[in-house]
Design an enzyme around this catalytic site. Sequence first.
Site, short mmCIF file in Angstrom:
data_model
loop_
_atom_site.label_atom_id
_atom_site.label_comp_id
_atom_site.label_asym_id
_atom_site.label_seq_id
_atom_site.Cartn_x
_atom_site.Cartn_y
_atom_site.Cartn_z
N ARG A 85 -9.36 0.42 9.18
CA ARG A 85 -8.91 -0.95 9.45
C ARG A 85 -9.90 -1.72 10.30
NH1 ARG A 85 -2.95 -0.20 8.76
NH2 ARG A 85 -1.90 -2.14 9.20
N LYS A 108 0.82 -1.21 0.00
CA LYS A 108 0.00 0.00 0.00
C LYS A 108 0.87 1.27 0.00
CE LYS A 108 -2.13 -1.05 3.86
NZ LYS A 108 -1.61 -2.39 4.23
N ARG A 128 11.64 -6.60 4.61
CA ARG A 128 11.57 -5.19 4.99
C ARG A 128 12.15 -5.00 6.39
NH1 ARG A 128 5.75 -2.35 4.66
NH2 ARG A 128 5.47 -3.17 6.75
N ARG A 140 11.95 -1.42 11.57
CA ARG A 140 10.64 -1.59 12.20
C ARG A 140 10.60 -2.90 12.98
NH1 ARG A 140 5.56 -0.35 8.35
NH2 ARG A 140 4.63 -1.70 9.92
N ARG A 149 -0.18 -9.78 13.09
CA ARG A 149 -0.73 -8.69 12.27
C ARG A 149 -1.62 -9.25 11.16
NH1 ARG A 149 4.71 -6.28 10.91
NH2 ARG A 149 3.67 -4.91 9.42
#
Length: 191
Positions: free
Chosen positions: A89, A14, A128, A134, A146
């Site tokens: 969400r 996204k 990532r 992160r 998640r």
Amino acid sequence: MINVVLFGPPGSGKGTQAVKMLEKYGFLHISTGDLFRNAIKNETEMGLKAKAFMDKGNLVPDEVTIGMMNAVINDNPDVKGIIFDGFPRTVAQAEALDVFLNSKNTPVSKMIALEVSEEELIKRLLNRGKDSGRADDADRDIIKNRIDVYNSQTLPVAGFYKEQNKFASIKGEGSLDEIFARICAVLDEIV
Ligand code: ADP
């Protein structure tokens, strides 16, 4: 004004596609994840609240998220369009966004959902995590949580927009440009 909800699980791309959209269409890009990460960096009260939830891969409570989003929309009255990235969400967030945007006579125009297999998502997020810093991307259990949270709390949001005939789904695998072309094909029908 065009309001596009960019939808999809963690790691579906996204954020990457939103940047391409803002470059081509000149829309404002609002990422709730980025806003929360900034708040954490600046050690604001909201950041402190959000951090505990984000670290575990859970959703930040609706009232915090909705309040933040309404404030950002109010701060940007003259934009051509908005790309909502990572919001709504939950169905409660979607309902609140509808009420807020309808009160401004600028309803959601379209939801564009990126479809990516779970196997590919986990691969992308772990990758990532190697260089993004992160913490929620570095740990397989947090990633798994998640995705579970997405399936249980976020997927129903797609139904909310399907009922309004605003739902479009595209394949989120392939090259960045191929995926972007699919998004443009949907957007070019409404801009
Ligand atoms: P990703 O989609 O890759 O998980 P985001 O940057 O969109 O990354 O979100 C990171 C985290 O921020 C989420 O796991 C969640 O804790 C929090 N968050 C982001 N958007 C929302 C939202 N709309 N409602 C509640 N929590 C959110």
